[in-house]
Design a protein around this motif. Sequence first.
Motif, short mmCIF file in Angstrom:
data_model
loop_
_atom_site.label_atom_id
_atom_site.label_comp_id
_atom_site.label_asym_id
_atom_site.label_seq_id
_atom_site.Cartn_x
_atom_site.Cartn_y
_atom_site.Cartn_z
N UNK A 158 0.95 -1.21 0.11
CA UNK A 158 -0.16 -0.08 -0.12
C UNK A 158 0.93 1.33 -0.04
N UNK A 159 1.91 1.17 0.94
CA UNK A 159 2.91 2.39 0.66
C UNK A 159 3.66 2.66 -0.68
N UNK A 160 3.70 1.36 -1.41
CA UNK A 160 4.27 1.80 -2.77
C UNK A 160 3.25 2.18 -3.67
N UNK A 161 1.98 1.70 -3.31
CA UNK A 161 0.72 2.34 -4.13
C UNK A 161 0.58 3.94 -3.96
N UNK A 162 0.58 4.37 -3.00
CA UNK A 162 0.67 5.68 -2.40
C UNK A 162 1.73 6.61 -3.00
N UNK A 191 -4.97 2.73 1.85
CA UNK A 191 -4.26 2.73 3.25
C UNK A 191 -5.26 2.71 4.42
N UNK A 192 -6.23 3.53 4.24
CA UNK A 192 -7.26 3.72 5.30
C UNK A 192 -8.00 2.20 5.52
N UNK A 193 -8.41 1.70 4.58
CA UNK A 193 -8.92 0.22 4.53
C UNK A 193 -7.95 -0.68 5.28
N UNK A 194 -6.87 -0.68 4.98
CA UNK A 194 -5.79 -1.38 5.70
C UNK A 194 -5.50 -0.96 7.14
N UNK A 195 -5.50 0.34 7.70
CA UNK A 195 -5.43 0.50 8.88
C UNK A 195 -6.80 -0.22 9.62
N UNK A 196 -8.10 0.04 9.12
CA UNK A 196 -9.01 -0.70 9.67
C UNK A 196 -9.02 -1.79 10.04
N UNK A 197 -8.50 -2.81 9.14
CA UNK A 197 -8.22 -4.12 9.12
C UNK A 197 -7.27 -4.45 10.34
N UNK A 198 -6.28 -3.72 10.11
CA UNK A 198 -5.18 -3.79 11.02
C UNK A 198 -5.65 -3.73 12.53
N UNK A 199 -6.49 -2.78 12.58
CA UNK A 199 -6.80 -2.46 14.01
C UNK A 199 -7.79 -3.63 14.40
N UNK A 200 -8.68 -4.15 13.56
CA UNK A 200 -9.46 -5.11 14.01
C UNK A 200 -8.67 -6.31 14.25
N UNK A 201 -7.78 -6.68 13.46
CA UNK A 201 -6.76 -7.79 13.72
C UNK A 201 -6.20 -7.72 15.01
N UNK A 202 -5.52 -6.67 15.33
CA UNK A 202 -4.89 -6.29 16.72
C UNK A 202 -5.93 -6.56 17.98
N UNK A 203 -7.12 -6.09 17.74
CA UNK A 203 -8.26 -6.31 18.68
C UNK A 203 -8.56 -7.82 18.90
N UNK A 204 -9.01 -8.50 17.75
CA UNK A 204 -9.19 -9.98 17.92
C UNK A 204 -7.85 -10.89 18.57
N UNK A 205 -6.72 -10.50 18.31
CA UNK A 205 -5.74 -11.12 18.83
C UNK A 205 -5.40 -10.82 20.16
N UNK A 206 -5.75 -9.63 20.52
CA UNK A 206 -5.65 -9.11 21.96
C UNK A 206 -6.83 -9.71 22.84
N UNK A 207 -7.80 -9.97 22.21
CA UNK A 207 -8.90 -10.86 22.88
C UNK A 207 -9.94 -9.78 24.00
N UNK A 208 -10.53 -10.28 24.79
CA UNK A 208 -11.34 -9.35 25.74
C UNK A 208 -10.91 -8.22 26.26
#
Length: 352
Positions: A275-279, A294-311
């Motif tokens: 995505x950086x190269x695309x920008x 870039x924003x879509x990736x940030x949103x998915x990355x934040x969701x991934x961090x939340x799921x792996x973090x847990x409750x």
Amino acid sequence: MSPQTTTAPTPAVATARRLAEELLAPHAAAVEAAGAVPRSHLEALAQAGLRAVDGDDALAVVEELAAGDLATAFVWIQQVGVARWLEAGSAADGRWATQLDDLRAGRTHAGIALQAALRPGPAAVVARRLTQDDDGDGWVLDGAVPWVTGWGLLDALLLTARDGEEVLFLLLDLRTVRDGDGDIPRLRAEALPLAAVRASRTVQLHLDGVHVGAGQLVARAQHAALLAGDAAGLRPNGSLALGLVLRCVRALGDGGGTAQHVERATALAAELDAVRQQLDAAGPAELPAARAAAVDLAWRAAATLSLTTGSSAVISGSLAERTVREALFLLVFGSRPAIREALLDGLLPGAH
């Protein structure tokens, strides 16, 4: 490939990474709770020479700072924008050299309010030129700026106003117009209760007959020309989203994570590079789609961090919780219709 993830960083980027890891990230939760980016943060970054960084390094610096603390990076990127305008103005006659030196050294801090320049339709702020019958020279400004970041930290504000179809870029020295109580006559700031980056001190600024002298004019341009060139300026804000992804990559790849977490971090880092190269490769026509990616990736990355973090990700003030709110902020911050439509098409393909 990414200088952040695959090659040795330049000295400026290495400095930004060190400050983000040692200063910004450890205090990010406390800064948000206090509701204000400390002036000392901005001074530390400036004294490290980061306001004088240009080109690709400047984008990478914003990325590193956002990985540490998005609120500080959000205030910082406004100040970099002011420096660029003053640098362009100084190239002609050197008139803004002192202000530029003070800004880069961290002796002063400045904000930016360009809505009158970049918003189609009616002007956010209208300028009326003073005539010989008026008392003084310059312009009188009226209107409202919907988004001014860093209020209370700022010594100056680069403000745009429209005089017909001409846009004026005016540097308002906030220190010289305060009254005895510290207030600024004819300027009223209304705090915005943001869901994220609340510490950025973002306000809506109302102007009621503010007098700006002719000597405060930095630049002038036609409104139509500025609108036509708007897309070319979309790249820097993309680094804020990339910084959020970089934060998630590092949190997932932390030595305390499982092998599966590290695997996900590696996959996310590869997407970050792409995505950086695309920008970086995008021209004005392609930048809205690249910004959306870039924003879509940030949103998915934040969701991934939340799921792996847990409750614990739903506990207020946790890294994952704050990152999700910041990803939401970036979904709508600095957007344009083309960016918004690209994001919506990704979320709801085929829905028109």
